[in-house]
Scaffold this active site. Structure first.
Site, PDB file in Angstrom:
ATOM      1  N   HIS A 284       0.816  -1.220   0.000  1.00  0.00           N
ATOM      2  CA  HIS A 284       0.000   0.000   0.000  1.00  0.00           C
ATOM      3  C   HIS A 284       0.854   1.276   0.000  1.00  0.00           C
ATOM      4  O   HIS A 284       0.665   2.161  -0.835  1.00  0.00           O
ATOM      5  CB  HIS A 284      -0.875   0.042   1.264  1.00  0.00           C
ATOM      6  CG  HIS A 284      -1.628  -1.198   1.561  1.00  0.00           C
ATOM      7  ND1 HIS A 284      -2.869  -1.471   1.045  1.00  0.00           N
ATOM      8  CD2 HIS A 284      -1.317  -2.258   2.357  1.00  0.00           C
ATOM      9  CE1 HIS A 284      -3.299  -2.630   1.515  1.00  0.00           C
ATOM     10  NE2 HIS A 284      -2.380  -3.134   2.300  1.00  0.00           N
TER      11      HIS A 284
HETATM   12  O1  RIB Z   1      -4.298  -0.715   5.636  1.00  0.00           O
HETATM   13  C1  RIB Z   1      -2.969  -0.624   5.189  1.00  0.00           C
HETATM   14  C2  RIB Z   1      -2.201   0.375   5.990  1.00  0.00           C
HETATM   15  O2  RIB Z   1      -2.151  -0.057   7.337  1.00  0.00           O
HETATM   16  C3  RIB Z   1      -0.734   0.509   5.544  1.00  0.00           C
HETATM   17  O3  RIB Z   1      -0.301   1.818   5.763  1.00  0.00           O
HETATM   18  C4  RIB Z   1       0.001  -0.442   6.464  1.00  0.00           C
HETATM   19  O4  RIB Z   1       1.343  -0.029   6.733  1.00  0.00           O
HETATM   20  C5  RIB Z   1      -0.797  -0.314   7.730  1.00  0.00           C
HETATM   21  O5  RIB Z   1      -0.313   0.811   8.431  1.00  0.00           O
END
Ligand code: RIB
Ligand code: CA
Length: 363
Positions: A284
């Site tokens: 992500h």
């Molecule tokens: O949902 C994904 C997010 O949550 C990303 O930023 C991961 O690092 C967690 O923090």
């Protein structure tokens, strides 16, 4: 030299945050101004230690790292050891960082940096929004002082990854997200006259990349083989058995950046195999950094978004008013499409190139 984008990253360094830090450090079109830390995947002090260590691994021990909020605005802190490992970097072990944390509180430093470089800084938040909410309380005109804000957070049409309706970064601190989204929605943000054009021309709204777009960015064992080749290592040294689990051996084990990435991702791959049905990982956070550097990677639509902070089934939900039923003007640009393939190619090229340079391999 491509025009560089001045980045201020706010992280909860876990595994994909670490990849985002490596991506930013490896990008010639990024000026990594500072990094602020917030509790999330692991507690804030562990986030800070991880962040310092990853930046030193990348040869960027010069970047100031500030400790931020250790607790959400109102909720107790929830961490995710099952996702990122007890210390937040999966199975990876890094040397203790040499550099110390920079003095000052993250929220204060966000404000000071935004004032000092009015209209120039792009804030990229990759964790819960506690630091940003505190900064907005102290400096309500922060939106006008920033060039832009991109966030990894929320889910705007699909299913949550923390509850059926909520994404992790928002769920950890929904009060902070509610405050931050409202701050950008109070009025169209006046741009300081000397401000550079918005990162996304024509809009002063933040760009939110939610799960429906960031989950298109998936890294798999075969991508690690390409990363090894780009770094001047042997591809099968990143995946010798050609099956689970991935393992760094030989030339990959000998390359500090590659060794870190493989050991961190081995934990993340096991998590995704168990909960998401594939041996790989959603990455992500680096996707959001890539979009901050190259807005053409995503397409976004303006929409009014509020956050459910109450104690109910929808707790932590980012509620997007796609049909304009609230009559409220858009306060976010929500990514609806993303070029994950180009992003992944760029990640392999840039982080692989960094790995080669850090190992003294001419590439
Ligand atoms: O949902 C994904 C997010 O949550 C990303 O930023 C991961 O690092 C967690 O923090
Ligand atoms: Ca994160």
């Amino acid at each position: 030299m491509a025009t560089s984008t001045a980045l201020l990253l706010d992280v909860d360094t876990g595994i994909d945050d670490a990849l985002a830090l490596l991506y930013a450090a490896a990008s010639p079109d990024a000026e990594l101004v500072a990094v602020t830390c917030v509790g999330g995947n692991v507690d804030a002090r562990q986030v800070a230690e991880n962040t310092l260590a990853v930046l030193e691994l990348a040869g960027r021990g010069d970047v100031p790292v500030y400790l931020g909020s250790e607790m959400p605005l109102r909720k107790p802190l929830t961490t995710s050891p099952e996702t990122h490992g007890p210390r937040g970097l999966g199975y990876a072990e890094l040397p203790a960082p040499v550099a110390a944390l920079a003095d000052g509180d993250a929220a204060d430093r966000i404000i000071e940096l935004a004032r000092a470089r009015a209209g120039e800084l792009t804030l990229v938040t990759l964790g819960p929004l506690t630091n940003l909410a505190i900064a907005l309380e102290r400096e309500p005109s922060l939106p006008a002082l920033l060039r832009g804000w991109l966030l990894m957070g929320g889910v705007y049409r699909g299913a949550g990854n923390t509850t059926p309706t909520s994404e992790w970064n928002i769920h950890v601190d929904p009060d902070a997200a509610k405050q931050a989204f409202a701050a950008w929605g109070r009025s169209p943000q006046p741009r300081s006259p000397e401000a550079l054009p918005p990162v996304h021309p024509g809009v002063a709204r933040p760009l939110a990349m939610g799960l429906e777009v960031t989950e298109r960015a998936r890294i798999r064992p075969e991508d690690l083989r390409h990363l090894a080749v780009r770094a001047g290592a042997q591809p099968l040294d990143a995946d010798p058995a050609g099956r689970e689990p991935i393992r760094a051996v030989g030339s990959v084990e000998a390359n500090p950046v590659l060794h870190f990435v493989v050991d961190a991702l081995r934990f993340y791959f096991e998590f995704h195999a168990k909960y998401d049905g594939f041996y790989g990982a959603f990455i992500h956070d680096p996707f959001v950094v890539a979009a901050a550097l190259d807005p053409s990677l995503v397409r976004a639509e303006p929409v009014f978004v509020d956050v459910e902070a109450g104690a109910n089934l929808a707790h932590g939900m980012t509620v997007a008013d796609w049909r304009h039923s609230t009559g409220k003007p858009p306060n976010l640009d929500v990514a609806v499409e993303g070029d994950a393939d180009t992003f992944l190619e760029r990640l392999i090229d840039r982080v692989g190139g960094l790995a080669a340079r850090r190992a003294g391999v001419a590439r």
